[in-house]
Motif scaffolding. Structure first.
Motif, PDB file in Angstrom:
ATOM      1  N   MET A  57       0.848  -1.175   0.000  1.00 57.89           N
ATOM      2  CA  MET A  57       0.000   0.000   0.000  1.00 57.89           C
ATOM      3  C   MET A  57       0.893   1.237   0.000  1.00 57.89           C
ATOM      4  O   MET A  57       1.851   1.314   0.770  1.00 57.89           O
ATOM      5  CB  MET A  57      -0.912   0.002   1.216  1.00 57.89           C
ATOM      6  CG  MET A  57      -1.776   1.245   1.311  1.00 57.89           C
ATOM      7  SD  MET A  57      -2.874   1.229   2.734  1.00 57.89           S
ATOM      8  CE  MET A  57      -4.134   0.149   2.116  1.00 57.89           C
ATOM      9  N   LYS A  58       0.584   2.199  -0.851  1.00 56.78           N
ATOM     10  CA  LYS A  58       1.345   3.440  -0.901  1.00 56.78           C
ATOM     11  C   LYS A  58       0.725   4.472   0.032  1.00 56.78           C
ATOM     12  O   LYS A  58      -0.468   4.455   0.281  1.00 56.78           O
ATOM     13  CB  LYS A  58       1.357   4.005  -2.317  1.00 56.78           C
ATOM     14  CG  LYS A  58       2.196   3.207  -3.276  1.00 56.78           C
ATOM     15  CD  LYS A  58       2.297   3.944  -4.588  1.00 56.78           C
ATOM     16  CE  LYS A  58       3.263   3.268  -5.502  1.00 56.78           C
ATOM     17  NZ  LYS A  58       3.508   4.046  -6.700  1.00 56.78           N
ATOM     18  N   HIS A  59       1.593   5.358   0.528  1.00 62.93           N
ATOM     19  CA  HIS A  59       1.148   6.450   1.388  1.00 62.93           C
ATOM     20  C   HIS A  59       1.722   7.757   0.866  1.00 62.93           C
ATOM     21  O   HIS A  59       2.728   7.762   0.169  1.00 62.93           O
ATOM     22  CB  HIS A  59       1.610   6.238   2.826  1.00 62.93           C
ATOM     23  CG  HIS A  59       0.910   5.122   3.510  1.00 62.93           C
ATOM     24  ND1 HIS A  59       1.223   3.808   3.286  1.00 62.93           N
ATOM     25  CD2 HIS A  59      -0.103   5.126   4.391  1.00 62.93           C
ATOM     26  CE1 HIS A  59       0.435   3.047   4.019  1.00 62.93           C
ATOM     27  NE2 HIS A  59      -0.384   3.820   4.703  1.00 62.93           N
ATOM     28  N   GLU A  60       1.090   8.847   1.199  1.00 64.83           N
ATOM     29  CA  GLU A  60       1.606  10.166   0.881  1.00 64.83           C
ATOM     30  C   GLU A  60       1.530  11.022   2.133  1.00 64.83           C
ATOM     31  O   GLU A  60       0.730  10.756   3.021  1.00 64.83           O
ATOM     32  CB  GLU A  60       0.815  10.818  -0.252  1.00 64.83           C
ATOM     33  CG  GLU A  60      -0.634  11.104   0.094  1.00 64.83           C
ATOM     34  CD  GLU A  60      -1.388  11.749  -1.053  1.00 64.83           C
ATOM     35  OE1 GLU A  60      -0.756  12.371  -1.913  1.00 64.83           O
ATOM     36  OE2 GLU A  60      -2.614  11.623  -1.088  1.00 64.83           O
ATOM     37  N   GLY A  62       2.431  16.872   6.606  1.00 63.19           N
ATOM     38  CA  GLY A  62       3.235  16.146   7.573  1.00 63.19           C
ATOM     39  C   GLY A  62       2.636  14.869   8.126  1.00 63.19           C
ATOM     40  O   GLY A  62       3.261  14.206   8.942  1.00 63.19           O
ATOM     41  N   PHE A  63       1.440  14.497   7.704  1.00 58.68           N
ATOM     42  CA  PHE A  63       0.791  13.291   8.209  1.00 58.68           C
ATOM     43  C   PHE A  63       0.601  12.282   7.086  1.00 58.68           C
ATOM     44  O   PHE A  63       0.167  12.649   5.989  1.00 58.68           O
ATOM     45  CB  PHE A  63      -0.569  13.630   8.835  1.00 58.68           C
ATOM     46  CG  PHE A  63      -0.446  14.514  10.045  1.00 58.68           C
ATOM     47  CD1 PHE A  63      -0.143  13.976  11.284  1.00 58.68           C
ATOM     48  CD2 PHE A  63      -0.609  15.880   9.929  1.00 58.68           C
ATOM     49  CE1 PHE A  63      -0.018  14.790  12.392  1.00 58.68           C
ATOM     50  CE2 PHE A  63      -0.487  16.705  11.029  1.00 58.68           C
ATOM     51  CZ  PHE A  63      -0.185  16.158  12.269  1.00 58.68           C
ATOM     52  N   PRO A  64       0.894  10.987   7.329  1.00 59.80           N
ATOM     53  CA  PRO A  64       0.727   9.979   6.285  1.00 59.80           C
ATOM     54  C   PRO A  64      -0.749   9.648   6.040  1.00 59.80           C
ATOM     55  O   PRO A  64      -1.542   9.556   6.981  1.00 59.80           O
ATOM     56  CB  PRO A  64       1.468   8.762   6.841  1.00 59.80           C
ATOM     57  CG  PRO A  64       1.470   8.951   8.315  1.00 59.80           C
ATOM     58  CD  PRO A  64       1.446  10.432   8.566  1.00 59.80           C
ATOM     59  N   HIS A  65      -1.098   9.505   4.779  1.00 61.07           N
ATOM     60  CA  HIS A  65      -2.451   9.112   4.369  1.00 61.07           C
ATOM     61  C   HIS A  65      -2.329   8.013   3.322  1.00 61.07           C
ATOM     62  O   HIS A  65      -1.490   8.095   2.426  1.00 61.07           O
ATOM     63  CB  HIS A  65      -3.206  10.301   3.750  1.00 61.07           C
ATOM     64  CG  HIS A  65      -3.493  11.390   4.725  1.00 61.07           C
ATOM     65  ND1 HIS A  65      -4.626  11.414   5.488  1.00 61.07           N
ATOM     66  CD2 HIS A  65      -2.780  12.482   5.077  1.00 61.07           C
ATOM     67  CE1 HIS A  65      -4.612  12.484   6.255  1.00 61.07           C
ATOM     68  NE2 HIS A  65      -3.493  13.152   6.020  1.00 61.07           N
ATOM     69  N   ALA A  66      -3.170   6.992   3.444  1.00 61.96           N
ATOM     70  CA  ALA A  66      -3.173   5.918   2.457  1.00 61.96           C
ATOM     71  C   ALA A  66      -3.628   6.468   1.112  1.00 61.96           C
ATOM     72  O   ALA A  66      -4.518   7.307   1.040  1.00 61.96           O
ATOM     73  CB  ALA A  66      -4.102   4.792   2.905  1.00 61.96           C
ATOM     74  N   MET A  67      -2.986   6.008   0.057  1.00 59.64           N
ATOM     75  CA  MET A  67      -3.313   6.474  -1.287  1.00 59.64           C
ATOM     76  C   MET A  67      -4.180   5.437  -2.001  1.00 59.64           C
ATOM     77  O   MET A  67      -3.952   4.232  -1.878  1.00 59.64           O
ATOM     78  CB  MET A  67      -2.037   6.687  -2.097  1.00 59.64           C
ATOM     79  CG  MET A  67      -1.177   7.815  -1.589  1.00 59.64           C
ATOM     80  SD  MET A  67       0.411   7.955  -2.443  1.00 59.64           S
ATOM     81  CE  MET A  67      -0.095   8.119  -4.130  1.00 59.64           C
ATOM     82  N   ALA A  68      -5.133   5.923  -2.743  1.00 60.41           N
ATOM     83  CA  ALA A  68      -5.944   5.038  -3.583  1.00 60.41           C
ATOM     84  C   ALA A  68      -5.136   4.665  -4.821  1.00 60.41           C
ATOM     85  O   ALA A  68      -4.169   5.341  -5.179  1.00 60.41           O
ATOM     86  CB  ALA A  68      -7.229   5.742  -3.994  1.00 60.41           C
ATOM     87  N   ARG A  69      -5.517   3.595  -5.472  1.00 58.89           N
ATOM     88  CA  ARG A  69      -4.851   3.183  -6.705  1.00 58.89           C
ATOM     89  C   ARG A  69      -5.088   4.239  -7.787  1.00 58.89           C
ATOM     90  O   ARG A  69      -6.181   4.787  -7.906  1.00 58.89           O
ATOM     91  CB  ARG A  69      -5.424   1.840  -7.139  1.00 58.89           C
ATOM     92  CG  ARG A  69      -4.712   1.248  -8.294  1.00 58.89           C
ATOM     93  CD  ARG A  69      -5.167  -0.171  -8.524  1.00 58.89           C
ATOM     94  NE  ARG A  69      -4.600  -0.606  -9.785  1.00 58.89           N
ATOM     95  CZ  ARG A  69      -5.191  -1.459 -10.595  1.00 58.89           C
ATOM     96  NH1 ARG A  69      -6.344  -1.985 -10.242  1.00 58.89           N
ATOM     97  NH2 ARG A  69      -4.631  -1.801 -11.713  1.00 58.89           N
ATOM     98  N   ALA A  70      -4.074   4.518  -8.576  1.00 60.16           N
ATOM     99  CA  ALA A  70      -4.175   5.541  -9.627  1.00 60.16           C
ATOM    100  C   ALA A  70      -5.145   5.100 -10.716  1.00 60.16           C
ATOM    101  O   ALA A  70      -5.168   3.943 -11.125  1.00 60.16           O
ATOM    102  CB  ALA A  70      -2.805   5.803 -10.225  1.00 60.16           C
ATOM    103  N   ARG A  71      -5.930   6.029 -11.178  1.00 60.23           N
ATOM    104  CA  ARG A  71      -6.870   5.785 -12.265  1.00 60.23           C
ATOM    105  C   ARG A  71      -6.262   6.297 -13.572  1.00 60.23           C
ATOM    106  O   ARG A  71      -5.258   7.005 -13.577  1.00 60.23           O
ATOM    107  CB  ARG A  71      -8.178   6.524 -12.000  1.00 60.23           C
ATOM    108  CG  ARG A  71      -8.774   6.214 -10.647  1.00 60.23           C
ATOM    109  CD  ARG A  71      -9.928   5.292 -10.795  1.00 60.23           C
ATOM    110  NE  ARG A  71     -10.590   5.132  -9.504  1.00 60.23           N
ATOM    111  CZ  ARG A  71     -10.858   3.957  -9.000  1.00 60.23           C
ATOM    112  NH1 ARG A  71     -10.548   2.883  -9.647  1.00 60.23           N
ATOM    113  NH2 ARG A  71     -11.458   3.854  -7.842  1.00 60.23           N
ATOM    114  N   ASP A  72      -6.881   5.960 -14.691  1.00 57.15           N
ATOM    115  CA  ASP A  72      -6.379   6.394 -15.993  1.00 57.15           C
ATOM    116  C   ASP A  72      -6.296   7.913 -16.094  1.00 57.15           C
ATOM    117  O   ASP A  72      -5.328   8.452 -16.624  1.00 57.15           O
ATOM    118  CB  ASP A  72      -7.269   5.861 -17.121  1.00 57.15           C
ATOM    119  CG  ASP A  72      -7.100   4.362 -17.319  1.00 57.15           C
ATOM    120  OD1 ASP A  72      -6.057   3.810 -16.899  1.00 57.15           O
ATOM    121  OD2 ASP A  72      -8.005   3.752 -17.905  1.00 57.15           O
TER     122      ASP A  72
END
Length: 54
Positions: free
Chosen positions: A1-4, A8-18
């Motif tokens: 799972m990727k985070h951004e 300053g706080f980590p948030h889970a990233m959704a899968r990239a769309r087209d």
């Protein structure tokens, strides 16, 4: 799972769309060699928030 990091706080990233991938490609093309050489580009929005394109 990727985070951004947002403000300053980590948030889970959704899968990239087209649509997202098209935007990233257009940004890399518009930013030119800087984006291709560094691999990561930080962009600051008008509201002052910063985002990193990787």
């Amino acid at each position: 799972m990727k985070h951004e990091l947002l403000e300053g706080f980590p948030h889970a990233m959704a899968r990239a769309r087209d649509r997202h991938n098209r935007v990233v490609v257009n940004l890399v093309l518009a930013l030119g060699p800087l984006a291709r050489e560094k691999g990561r580009v930080e962009v600051r929005s008008r509201s002052g928030r910063s985002f990193t394109l990787a």
